[in-house]
Design an enzyme around this catalytic site. Structure first.
Site, PDB file in Angstrom:
ATOM      1  N   CYS A   4       0.322   3.873   2.732  1.00 14.53           N
ATOM      2  CA  CYS A   4       0.827   3.415   4.038  1.00 14.53           C
ATOM      3  C   CYS A   4       2.305   3.770   4.198  1.00 14.53           C
ATOM      4  O   CYS A   4       2.752   4.159   5.270  1.00 14.53           O
ATOM      5  CB  CYS A   4       0.667   1.906   4.188  1.00 14.53           C
ATOM      6  SG  CYS A   4      -1.041   1.360   4.099  1.00 14.53           S
ATOM      7  N   CYS A  36       0.832  -1.207   0.000  1.00 17.17           N
ATOM      8  CA  CYS A  36       0.000   0.000   0.000  1.00 17.17           C
ATOM      9  C   CYS A  36       0.862   1.250   0.000  1.00 17.17           C
ATOM     10  O   CYS A  36       1.578   1.525   0.962  1.00 17.17           O
ATOM     11  CB  CYS A  36      -0.932  -0.070   1.204  1.00 17.17           C
ATOM     12  SG  CYS A  36      -1.495   1.498   1.841  1.00 17.17           S
TER      13      CYS A  36
END
Lengths: 104, 284
Positions: free
Chosen positions: A32, A29
C-alpha cells in the site's frame, strides 16, 4: 485533491454518482505504501474529472466488508453509485488511468 | 535510503552480483531467503566449481555469503512480495519498502506450479502475504499452504491476529503453534464462487474464506508482469539485461545449465551492466 474517506463521506460522495477511484489501504501494508505516490499523482492529474480517495480499512472496516475487500491494496472504481471495476494489488499508474479515461 | 542496486536472491548469482557491484563502490541490498534455504545447500558435494573442489553446497554458500558480507553488502532476509517501477524500483518485504535505482533478478528457478484456482481467486481469498492481508480475515477460517520455511511462523502470526488457521503442507511443519491443526496433503485445489469458499486437499474439502499460499519465492513474472520470458526462463541479452529498463537477471532464472559457475559469471556480468547503466544515467 486526495480525499481521505470516512464512511459518511464515502456514502455522500457515492450518492453524487460521479466517477470515483478509491484505494483501500492500511498503514501496516507494505505494498500500500508503494502505491500511495501513484494514487497521490492521479488525484492531482484527475482533479475536477474524477474523485480520487482512500479508505483506511482499519478505521472503516464496514466499508471494507461491504465491498468484500480481501487483499490490500484494492482500488475500486465507481460510477453512478455502482462499482464498475476493481484492481487488486500494486500496479503501474497506467492500469488505473485506463479505467478512468474510458469512463470519463 | 535508495540503493544503487537491489538484488533479489541470495544464491550464487545474487552474491556474485553483490560482490561485483561493491567492487565498483555501489551500494547493494540483497533481498533473499537464508542461504541455508537455497537448493544448493542440499548438495552433498560440488566438484566442478573452479578452485573449490570437494565443497558441500552449504560450505560453498556460506563462503559466498561471508565474502559478500565482508565486501559491505547489506542483506534483508525475507521474500519480495511486490515490486513497482517508480523513480527506480520499490520492493516490498512484509510491511517494509526498499528502494533501488537498478534491479538484478537472481531468484533461482521456482519449481512449484500454481494450484488450480489460485490465479482465479487471487485477491478474492487467495493471498501471498500474511502481514498484508491477515487483518482482513480476523475471526474467519483461513488455510495456510506451507511451502516455505517461514510459513509456520506466518501461520502463528495469523493465529495471533485472531484468524482460525489450518495448516496444509506435504511435510510436517517445524515451529508451528501446537494449537493449529495440521493437514498433510500435496494435491490442492482452491474452490470458490465469487470468493474463496474452501481448499480441496487430497480430495477432502476444508471450508475457509482465505487461502494463504506461502512459497519460498514469488516468481519474477508475478512481480513484473511485463517481464519477457522464453520457455519459462527470463529472456536476457549478453549484458544480462532484460526487456525492462534498469532490470537485469542472472543465474538459474535465465536458463540452463543450472550450475554454480554459470550463475556466478552471470551475476558478475549483470552487476557490471547495472553499474554501467547507473554511471550513464543522468543524476535525477
Amino acid at each position: 485533491m486526495l480525499v481521505h474517506f470516512s464512511k459518511e463521506g464515502f456514502d455522500k460522495a457515492l450518492s453524487d454518482g460521479k466517477l470515483m477511484m478509491v484505494d483501500f489501504w492500511a498503514s501496516w501494508c507494505g505494498p500500500c505504501k508503494m502505491l500511495a505516490p501513484v494514487i497521490d499523482d492521479l488525484a492531482e492529474q484527475y482533479e475536477g474529472k474524477a474523485v480520487v480517495g482512500k479508505v483506511n480499512v482499519d478505521e472503516e472496516q464496514e466499508l471494507a466488508i461491504r465491498y468484500g475487500v480481501m487483499s490490500i491494496p484494492t482500488v475500486i472504481f465507481f460510477k453512478d453509485g455502482k462499482e464498475i471495476d476493481r484492481k487488486v494489488g500494486v500496479m503501474p499508474g497506467g492500469a488505473f488511468t485506463q479505467v478512468l479515461d474510458s469512463n470519463l | 535510503m535508495t540503493y544503487d542496486l537491489i538484488v533479489l536472491g541470495s544464491g550464487p548469482a545474487g552474491m556474485a552480483a553483490a560482490i561485483a557491484a561493491r567492487g565498483r563502490n555501489k551500494s547493494v541490498l540483497v533481498i533473499g531467503n537464508h542461504w541455508q534455504d537455497s537448493p544448493l545447500a542440499r548438495a552433498e558435494r560440488v566438484d566442478n566449481y573452479l578452485g573449490l573442489p570437494g565443497y558441500t553446497g552449504a560450505e560453498m554458500l556460506e563462503t559466498f555469503y561471508r565474502h559478500a558480507l565482508d565486501m559491505g553488502t547489506e542483506f534483508v532476509i525475507g521474500k519480495a512480495i511486490s515490486l513497482m517501477a517508480w523513480n527506480g524500483f520499490m520492493v516490498t518485504v512484509g510491511s517494509q519498502v526498499y528502494e533501488g535505482k537498478t534491479l538484478i533478478l537472481a531468484p533461482g528457478v521456482v519449481r512449484q506450479a500454481k494450484y488450480p484456482g489460485e490465479e482465479e481467486y487471487l485477491g478474492r481469498g487467495v493471498s501471498y502475504c500474511a502481514t498484508c492481508d491477515g487483518m482482513l480475515y480476523r475471526g474467519k477460517p483461513v488455510v495456510v499452504v506451507g511451502r516455505s520455511s517461514d510459513a509456520p511462523h506466518e501461520a502463528n502470526y495469523l493465529k495471533s491476529l485472531g484468524c482460525q488457521v489450518t495448516y496444509v503442507s506435504p511435510q510436517p511443519p517445524v515451529g508451528l503453534d501446537g494449537d493449529i491443526p495440521y493437514v498433510k496433503a500435496g494435491k490442492l485445489t482452491i474452490k470458490g464462487e465469487q470468493t474463496v469458499t474452501g481448499l480441496e486437499a487430497d480430495g477432502a474439502l476444508i471450508p475457509c474464506n482465505g487461502v494463504f499460499v506461502l512459497r519460498q519465492t514469488v516468481a519474477p513474472t508475478d512481480l513484473l508482469p511485463t517481464l519477457e520470458t522464453e520457455a519459462g526462463y527470463i529472456k536476457v541479452d549478453r549484458r544480462m539485461a532484460t526487456n525492462l529498463e534498469g532490470v537485469f537477471a542472472a543465474g538459474d532464472c535465465t536458463g540452463l545449465p543450472l550450475q554454480v559457475s554459470k550463475a556466478v559469471g552471470e551475476g558478475h556480468v549483470a552487476a557490471l551492466s547495472a553499474c554501467e547503466y547507473l554511471d550513464q544515467k543522468p543524476e535525477q
